[in-house]
Design a protein around this motif. Structure first.
Motif, PDB file in Angstrom:
ATOM      1  N   THR A 169      66.049  42.294  14.001  1.00 13.72           N
ATOM      2  CA  THR A 169      65.991  43.350  12.987  1.00 13.72           C
ATOM      3  C   THR A 169      65.871  42.842  11.560  1.00 13.72           C
ATOM      4  O   THR A 169      65.432  43.583  10.691  1.00 13.72           O
ATOM      5  CB  THR A 169      67.210  44.282  13.082  1.00 13.72           C
ATOM      6  OG1 THR A 169      68.406  43.519  12.876  1.00 13.72           O
ATOM      7  CG2 THR A 169      67.269  44.983  14.429  1.00 13.72           C
ATOM      8  N   THR A 170      66.231  41.611  11.302  1.00 15.29           N
ATOM      9  CA  THR A 170      66.166  41.110   9.930  1.00 15.29           C
ATOM     10  C   THR A 170      64.909  40.281   9.654  1.00 15.29           C
ATOM     11  O   THR A 170      64.674  39.888   8.517  1.00 15.29           O
ATOM     12  CB  THR A 170      67.404  40.245   9.593  1.00 15.29           C
ATOM     13  OG1 THR A 170      67.400  39.101  10.435  1.00 15.29           O
ATOM     14  CG2 THR A 170      68.690  41.027   9.779  1.00 15.29           C
TER      15      THR A 170
ATOM     16  N   ASN B 276      69.501  52.603  14.712  1.00 14.61           N
ATOM     17  CA  ASN B 276      68.157  52.136  14.363  1.00 14.61           C
ATOM     18  C   ASN B 276      67.824  50.733  14.874  1.00 14.61           C
ATOM     19  O   ASN B 276      66.762  50.202  14.540  1.00 14.61           O
ATOM     20  CB  ASN B 276      67.905  52.206  12.852  1.00 14.61           C
ATOM     21  CG  ASN B 276      67.894  53.635  12.362  1.00 14.61           C
ATOM     22  OD1 ASN B 276      67.410  54.532  13.051  1.00 14.61           O
ATOM     23  ND2 ASN B 276      68.432  53.860  11.186  1.00 14.61           N
TER      24      ASN B 276
ATOM     25  N   THR C 200      64.468  50.832  17.065  1.00 11.35           N
ATOM     26  CA  THR C 200      63.245  50.978  16.272  1.00 11.35           C
ATOM     27  C   THR C 200      62.894  49.686  15.562  1.00 11.35           C
ATOM     28  O   THR C 200      61.738  49.230  15.584  1.00 11.35           O
ATOM     29  CB  THR C 200      63.406  52.124  15.250  1.00 11.35           C
ATOM     30  OG1 THR C 200      63.640  53.331  15.976  1.00 11.35           O
ATOM     31  CG2 THR C 200      62.181  52.272  14.375  1.00 11.35           C
ATOM     32  N   GLU C 201      63.878  49.068  14.936  1.00 11.88           N
ATOM     33  CA  GLU C 201      63.620  47.834  14.180  1.00 11.88           C
ATOM     34  C   GLU C 201      63.276  46.665  15.096  1.00 11.88           C
ATOM     35  O   GLU C 201      62.400  45.854  14.784  1.00 11.88           O
ATOM     36  CB  GLU C 201      64.808  47.504  13.282  1.00 11.88           C
ATOM     37  CG  GLU C 201      65.015  48.517  12.169  1.00 11.88           C
ATOM     38  CD  GLU C 201      63.796  48.669  11.265  1.00 11.88           C
ATOM     39  OE1 GLU C 201      63.196  47.639  10.881  1.00 11.88           O
ATOM     40  OE2 GLU C 201      63.426  49.817  10.955  1.00 11.88           O
ATOM     41  N   THR C 202      63.941  46.571  16.229  1.00  9.93           N
ATOM     42  CA  THR C 202      63.661  45.485  17.167  1.00  9.93           C
ATOM     43  C   THR C 202      62.277  45.636  17.778  1.00  9.93           C
ATOM     44  O   THR C 202      61.511  44.666  17.850  1.00  9.93           O
ATOM     45  CB  THR C 202      64.744  45.425  18.260  1.00  9.93           C
ATOM     46  OG1 THR C 202      66.012  45.204  17.636  1.00  9.93           O
ATOM     47  CG2 THR C 202      64.473  44.317  19.261  1.00  9.93           C
TER      48      THR C 202
ATOM     49  N   LYS D 135      59.756  47.155  16.555  1.00  6.51           N
ATOM     50  CA  LYS D 135      58.758  46.872  15.515  1.00  6.51           C
ATOM     51  C   LYS D 135      58.466  45.377  15.478  1.00  6.51           C
ATOM     52  O   LYS D 135      57.311  44.950  15.416  1.00  6.51           O
ATOM     53  CB  LYS D 135      59.267  47.343  14.154  1.00  6.51           C
ATOM     54  CG  LYS D 135      58.280  47.123  13.030  1.00  6.51           C
ATOM     55  CD  LYS D 135      58.857  47.358  11.633  1.00  6.51           C
ATOM     56  CE  LYS D 135      59.582  48.636  11.447  1.00  6.51           C
ATOM     57  NZ  LYS D 135      60.087  48.807  10.059  1.00  6.51           N
ATOM     58  N   ARG D 136      59.511  44.548  15.529  1.00  6.60           N
ATOM     59  CA  ARG D 136      59.329  43.087  15.477  1.00  6.60           C
ATOM     60  C   ARG D 136      58.641  42.565  16.736  1.00  6.60           C
ATOM     61  O   ARG D 136      57.823  41.653  16.670  1.00  6.60           O
ATOM     62  CB  ARG D 136      60.673  42.392  15.286  1.00  6.60           C
ATOM     63  CG  ARG D 136      61.170  42.245  13.868  1.00  6.60           C
ATOM     64  CD  ARG D 136      61.085  43.480  13.079  1.00  6.60           C
ATOM     65  NE  ARG D 136      61.610  43.349  11.719  1.00  6.60           N
ATOM     66  CZ  ARG D 136      62.206  44.354  11.101  1.00  6.60           C
ATOM     67  NH1 ARG D 136      62.401  45.516  11.700  1.00  6.60           N
ATOM     68  NH2 ARG D 136      62.617  44.191   9.857  1.00  6.60           N
TER      69      ARG D 136
END
Length: 180
Positions: free
Chosen positions: A65-66, A102, A105-107, A109-110
Motif C-alpha cells: 500500500t505504500t 482501503n 483497493t490500494e494493494t 492497485k499495486r
C-alpha cells in the motif's frame, strides 16, 4: 521507556547489514515480516539495489500500500526476483475486515501496476505472489482467491494459518468445523 518504533535501526546500519551479509557469502536477501517494511520505502529500495550489486537473489514481502508506481518501476529495473503481497481475501469486504480500511483497493492497485510495468518492459521479474492468512473470516474464499490470482497475473498463492498472538484475535481463529 522508549517506544519500539523509536528504537529502529538507523538506515546506515541496515545498509551495512547487506554489506556484511554479502561478505559472509549470503546469496539471498528477504525483506519483510513482522510489520510493513515499505514504511521505510527509500531504505528498502536502497537495500534492494545494494543486494543486487552483490548478485543476491531478493524477496520483498509487503502489503504494497505504500509503494509508488516509481518504486515498482525501480524494482523491475533492478531485476528484483520476488515480491510477495499480503492479501487476505478476494474482495475489499473480506480483506479489509482482516487488514485495514482501503487495504484491498490500494494493494490491488499495486498488483496491477506491477503486472503492467512488467508487461510493458517485457520481463518476467519480479515474480509476483500473494500471501493469504487463513482465518474464520476468509476460509471459504480460497477458490475465489485462486480466480483472483489468475485474473490479476499473480503467479503463486501462498496460504498460511493465522498465528494467534493476542487475545483480540479470537474472532479470527477457525473452530474445528471450519478447519475441517
Amino acid at each position: 521507556m522508549a517506544e519500539p518504533l523509536l528504537q529502529e535501526l538507523p538506515e546506515e546500519r541496515w545498509l551495512r547489514l547487506v554489506d556484511e551479509a554479502a561478505e559472509m557469502g549470503a546469496h539471498y536477501l528477504n525483506i519483510g515480516g513482522g510489520g510493513e517494511p515499505t514504511l521505510r520505502r527509500q531504505l528498502v529500495l536502497e537495500m534492494c539495489a545494494k543486494a543486487k550489486t552483490y548478485g543476491m537473489e531478493g524477496h520483498l514481502q509487503t502489503n504494497g500500500t505504500t509503494l509508488a508506481r516509481e518504486d515498482l518501476q525501480a524494482l523491475v529495473a533492478l531485476k528484483w526476483d520476488h515480491i510477495t503481497v499480503s492479501l487476505d481475501g478476494p474482495t475489499a469486504a473480506i480483506n479489509d475486515a482482516i487488514r485495514f480500511r482501503n487495504a484491498f483497493t490500494e494493494t490491488v492497485k499495486r498488483i496491477r501496476w506491477l503486472v503492467e510495468i512488467k508487461r510493458l518492459a517485457r520481463v518476467s521479474l519480479p515474480h509476483l505472489q500473494i500471501n493469504m492468512v487463513i482465518t474464520a473470516l476468509n476460509f471459504q474464499t480460497l477458490e475465489a482467491m485462486v480466480d483472483f490470482c489468475v485474473e490479476n497475473g499473480v503467479e503463486l498463492l501462498s496460504v498460511k494459518p493465522l498465528l494467534e498472538y493476542s487475545p483480540d484475535m479470537k474472532a479470527y481463529i477457525m473452530d474445528a468445523a471450519q478447519q475441517a
